[in-house]
Design an enzyme around this catalytic site. Structure first.
Site, PDB file in Angstrom:
ATOM      1  N   CYS A 141       0.927  -1.212  -0.072  1.00 55.61           N
ATOM      2  CA  CYS A 141       0.130  -0.199  -0.024  1.00 55.61           C
ATOM      3  C   CYS A 141       0.867   1.377  -0.148  1.00 55.61           C
ATOM      4  O   CYS A 141       0.733   2.252  -0.777  1.00 55.61           O
ATOM      5  CB  CYS A 141      -0.843   0.058   1.220  1.00 55.61           C
ATOM      6  SG  CYS A 141      -2.044  -1.376   1.535  1.00 55.61           S
TER       7      CYS A 141
HETATM    8  C1  BEZ Z   1       0.444  -4.462   1.759  1.00 54.96           C
HETATM    9  O1  BEZ Z   1       0.315  -3.548   1.611  1.00 54.96           O
HETATM   10  O2  BEZ Z   1       1.688  -4.938   1.735  1.00 54.96           O
HETATM   11  C2  BEZ Z   1      -0.406  -5.699   2.376  1.00 54.96           C
HETATM   12  C3  BEZ Z   1      -1.715  -5.209   2.924  1.00 54.96           C
HETATM   13  C4  BEZ Z   1      -2.494  -6.169   3.436  1.00 54.96           C
HETATM   14  C5  BEZ Z   1      -2.271  -7.664   3.460  1.00 54.96           C
HETATM   15  C6  BEZ Z   1      -0.923  -7.844   2.665  1.00 54.96           C
HETATM   16  C7  BEZ Z   1      -0.150  -7.028   2.197  1.00 54.96           C
END
Ligand code: BEZ
Length: 211
Positions: free
Chosen positions: A45
């Site tokens: 994210c």
């Molecule tokens: C991420 O942004 O890396 C992420 C967010 C939630 C679950 C898995 C990965």
């Protein structure tokens, strides 16, 4: 029922990092990109919001307003934005909705319970100036989206909204486009003075008409 292409994008009021907004007022007559991410302070994210901030001029050039959403609270968003700015070398310059009560997530079907009961998946909606949904994409939490592809689709949507053409596989701006089958060869010759290439009666190309 999830939102489908051509549906009216629902309006909502929300708390964001740029203050309280009414979605339709925020969009005005612009195009919009509304996209969810699962959670703040997570790696993928962080790169996605960084890339969107990096490309914000490209969105602005196309008259597109961007709006991110997750179910985390405002104070968390504000802290996380500092990390995004620092690590991705950008200035996050679009609002992030704090959708703690899941109003937006539920309106737009951003929670897919078999993926996660609590967090939004990576949903993205392109909304036209008529407030209709023009594109939906859904990625899992493990896969970051390609925001150059989002820009490419917006280029196609904006072109095909104004001319009787569609864009072929892997089309990029400046490349030839496809003439709508509803246009006769005679009309095509008039409408597309840059030239008409007939490969099959149903497959006819012309140079991008708005260049
Ligand atoms: C991420 O942004 O890396 C992420 C967010 C939630 C679950 C898995 C990965």
């Amino acid at each position: 029922m999830s939102l489908r292409l051509g549906d009216i994008a629902p309006n909502f009021k929300a708390k964001t990092t740029a203050g309280d907004i009414d979605f339709y007022d925020y969009l005005g007559n612009s195009w919009g990109v509304l996209f969810s991410h699962p959670a703040d302070f997570t790696p993928v994210c962080t790169t996605e919001l960084g890339k969107t901030a990096f490309l914000n001029n490209e969105f602005a050039k196309r008259n597109v307003k961007v709006l991110a959403v997750s179910v985390d609270p405002l104070d968390k968003h504000i802290g996380w934005v500092k990390d995004i700015n620092e690590t991705q070398n950008v200035e996050v310059n679009f609002p992030i909705i704090a959708d703690e009560d899941r109003t937006v997530a539920n309106l737009y079907g951003m929670i897919h319970p078999n993926a996660s009961e609590t967090f939004t998946v990576r949903s993205l909606f392109v909304i036209g100036p008529d407030k209709k949904v023009k594109l939906t994409i859904t990625y899992p939490a493990s896969t970051g989206r390609n925001f150059y592809e989002v820009l490419r689709v917006i280029d196609s949507l904006q072109l095909t909204a104004n001319f009787s053409v569609s864009t072929p596989a892997d089309w990029k701006p400046t490349e030839d486009v496809i003439i709508a089958p509803s246009i006769s060869n005679e009309d095509a010759a008039i409408k597309f003075p840059k030239g008409v290439k007939i490969v099959k009666p149903y497959l006819r190309y012309t140079p991008q008409p708005n260049l």
